[in-house]
Design a protein around this motif. Structure first.
Motif, PDB file in Angstrom:
ATOM      1  N   SER A 154      35.238  17.113  49.318  1.00  0.00           N
ATOM      2  CA  SER A 154      35.445  15.694  49.615  1.00  0.00           C
ATOM      3  C   SER A 154      35.044  14.770  48.470  1.00  0.00           C
ATOM      4  N   ASN A 155      33.949  15.070  47.779  1.00  0.00           N
ATOM      5  CA  ASN A 155      33.558  14.234  46.640  1.00  0.00           C
ATOM      6  C   ASN A 155      34.616  14.276  45.545  1.00  0.00           C
ATOM      7  N   ALA A 156      35.178  15.450  45.288  1.00  0.00           N
ATOM      8  CA  ALA A 156      36.215  15.564  44.261  1.00  0.00           C
ATOM      9  C   ALA A 156      37.441  14.736  44.652  1.00  0.00           C
ATOM     10  N   VAL A 157      37.835  14.798  45.914  1.00  0.00           N
ATOM     11  CA  VAL A 157      38.981  14.012  46.382  1.00  0.00           C
ATOM     12  C   VAL A 157      38.675  12.515  46.264  1.00  0.00           C
ATOM     13  N   CYS A 158      37.454  12.122  46.602  1.00  0.00           N
ATOM     14  CA  CYS A 158      37.063  10.713  46.497  1.00  0.00           C
ATOM     15  C   CYS A 158      37.056  10.228  45.045  1.00  0.00           C
ATOM     16  N   HIS A 159      36.532  11.051  44.142  1.00  0.00           N
ATOM     17  CA  HIS A 159      36.510  10.656  42.729  1.00  0.00           C
ATOM     18  C   HIS A 159      37.928  10.534  42.191  1.00  0.00           C
ATOM     19  N   ARG A 160      38.775  11.456  42.572  1.00  0.00           N
ATOM     20  CA  ARG A 160      40.182  11.366  42.162  1.00  0.00           C
ATOM     21  C   ARG A 160      40.795  10.077  42.710  1.00  0.00           C
ATOM     22  N   PHE A 185      35.335  19.502  55.842  1.00  0.00           N
ATOM     23  CA  PHE A 185      34.985  18.567  54.774  1.00  0.00           C
ATOM     24  C   PHE A 185      33.582  18.878  54.274  1.00  0.00           C
ATOM     25  N   VAL A 186      33.466  19.219  52.989  1.00  0.00           N
ATOM     26  CA  VAL A 186      32.157  19.473  52.402  1.00  0.00           C
ATOM     27  C   VAL A 186      31.874  18.400  51.352  1.00  0.00           C
ATOM     28  N   TRP A 187      30.607  18.003  51.277  1.00  0.00           N
ATOM     29  CA  TRP A 187      30.181  16.879  50.428  1.00  0.00           C
ATOM     30  C   TRP A 187      29.024  17.298  49.535  1.00  0.00           C
ATOM     31  N   GLN A 193      32.294   3.616  49.516  1.00  0.00           N
ATOM     32  CA  GLN A 193      33.413   4.072  50.346  1.00  0.00           C
ATOM     33  C   GLN A 193      33.320   5.565  50.649  1.00  0.00           C
ATOM     34  N   PHE A 194      32.668   6.339  49.772  1.00  0.00           N
ATOM     35  CA  PHE A 194      32.465   7.767  50.036  1.00  0.00           C
ATOM     36  C   PHE A 194      31.685   7.936  51.344  1.00  0.00           C
ATOM     37  N   ASP A 195      30.580   7.181  51.466  1.00  0.00           N
ATOM     38  CA  ASP A 195      29.749   7.272  52.670  1.00  0.00           C
ATOM     39  C   ASP A 195      30.502   6.770  53.895  1.00  0.00           C
ATOM     40  N   THR A 196      31.322   5.744  53.714  1.00  0.00           N
ATOM     41  CA  THR A 196      32.112   5.219  54.835  1.00  0.00           C
ATOM     42  C   THR A 196      33.081   6.282  55.339  1.00  0.00           C
ATOM     43  N   ILE A 197      33.705   6.987  54.422  1.00  0.00           N
ATOM     44  CA  ILE A 197      34.620   8.071  54.825  1.00  0.00           C
ATOM     45  C   ILE A 197      33.849   9.139  55.588  1.00  0.00           C
ATOM     46  N   ARG A 198      32.712   9.576  55.016  1.00  0.00           N
ATOM     47  CA  ARG A 198      31.925  10.671  55.605  1.00  0.00           C
ATOM     48  C   ARG A 198      31.296  10.283  56.938  1.00  0.00           C
ATOM     49  N   CYS A 199      30.733   9.087  57.002  1.00  0.00           N
ATOM     50  CA  CYS A 199      29.929   8.701  58.174  1.00  0.00           C
ATOM     51  C   CYS A 199      30.709   7.941  59.250  1.00  0.00           C
ATOM     52  N   GLU A 200      31.814   7.333  58.877  1.00  0.00           N
ATOM     53  CA  GLU A 200      32.550   6.516  59.849  1.00  0.00           C
ATOM     54  C   GLU A 200      34.000   6.960  60.054  1.00  0.00           C
ATOM     55  N   PHE A 240      30.290  18.533  56.467  1.00  0.00           N
ATOM     56  CA  PHE A 240      29.048  19.190  56.090  1.00  0.00           C
ATOM     57  C   PHE A 240      28.498  18.684  54.768  1.00  0.00           C
ATOM     58  N   ILE A 241      27.179  18.563  54.735  1.00  0.00           N
ATOM     59  CA  ILE A 241      26.450  18.240  53.511  1.00  0.00           C
ATOM     60  C   ILE A 241      25.127  19.001  53.605  1.00  0.00           C
ATOM     61  N   LYS A 242      24.764  19.690  52.545  1.00  0.00           N
ATOM     62  CA  LYS A 242      23.545  20.509  52.539  1.00  0.00           C
ATOM     63  C   LYS A 242      22.668  20.075  51.381  1.00  0.00           C
ATOM     64  N   ASP A 243      21.422  19.693  51.670  1.00  0.00           N
ATOM     65  CA  ASP A 243      20.498  19.243  50.635  1.00  0.00           C
ATOM     66  C   ASP A 243      20.422  20.252  49.502  1.00  0.00           C
ATOM     67  N   GLY A 244      20.555  19.742  48.268  1.00  0.00           N
ATOM     68  CA  GLY A 244      20.412  20.570  47.088  1.00  0.00           C
ATOM     69  C   GLY A 244      21.705  21.209  46.599  1.00  0.00           C
ATOM     70  N   TYR A 245      22.781  21.041  47.356  1.00  0.00           N
ATOM     71  CA  TYR A 245      24.034  21.703  46.990  1.00  0.00           C
ATOM     72  C   TYR A 245      25.172  20.709  46.791  1.00  0.00           C
ATOM     73  N   GLU A 246      26.130  21.150  45.968  1.00  0.00           N
ATOM     74  CA  GLU A 246      27.353  20.385  45.789  1.00  0.00           C
ATOM     75  C   GLU A 246      28.432  21.020  46.634  1.00  0.00           C
ATOM     76  N   ALA A 247      29.494  20.284  46.874  1.00  0.00           N
ATOM     77  CA  ALA A 247      30.566  20.763  47.743  1.00  0.00           C
ATOM     78  C   ALA A 247      31.161  22.080  47.275  1.00  0.00           C
ATOM     79  N   ASP A 248      31.209  22.281  45.955  1.00  0.00           N
ATOM     80  CA  ASP A 248      31.834  23.499  45.448  1.00  0.00           C
ATOM     81  C   ASP A 248      30.864  24.675  45.279  1.00  0.00           C
ATOM     82  N   ASP A 249      29.654  24.545  45.773  1.00  0.00           N
ATOM     83  CA  ASP A 249      28.672  25.647  45.673  1.00  0.00           C
ATOM     84  C   ASP A 249      28.947  26.735  46.693  1.00  0.00           C
TER      85      ASP A 249
END
Length: 119
Positions: A8-14, A55-57, A92-99, A110-119
């Motif tokens: 999801s972060n990669a899609v948002c950055h794009r 969706f992974v963040w 807007q990233f947080d708005t997509i994820r949280c709302e 999903f979001i896991k402390d210490g990890y990136e979406a592609d881990d």
């Protein structure tokens, strides 16, 4: 059944760079990243004939950065324009994820402390 795993972060950055300079907003909130993210999601749903997404963040902290401090290290200070761009698009990233995604009925966010979406 096809299930798509979305970095999801990669899609948002794009989306934020593709829509740079756009004037999309709703109730005085910038929405170009949200619009482009959803547009990409609809395209993927059509191409792969699925409505099943996971969706992974990226988390804010990175275990990689603790192991390798130069990982994604910024080498220059941001310009005022880059800071303004970040301030208009990154929330807007947080708005997509949280709302947006939860309000559309998606539970696989999903979001896991210490990890990136592609881990």
């Amino acid at each position: 059944m096809t299930v798509l795993l979305i970095d999801s972060n990669a899609v948002c950055h794009r989306a934020r760079h593709a829509m740079k300079g756009s004037q999309l907003s709703h109730n005085e909130m910038k929405t170009e990243v949200i619009f482009s993210f959803m547009n990409q999601l609809f395209t993927l749903a059509e191409v792969f004939d699925t409505n099943k997404f996971v969706f992974v963040w990226d988390s804010r902290e990175s275990k990689r950065r603790k192991i390798y401090p130069d990982y994604k290290r910024k080498t220059k200070e941001k310009t005022p324009e880059e800071i303004e761009f970040d301030n208009l698009t990154l929330p807007q990233f947080d708005t997509i994820r949280c709302e947006v995604l939860p309000n559309l009925g998606f539970n696989n966010i999903f979001i896991k402390d210490g990890y990136e979406a592609d881990d």
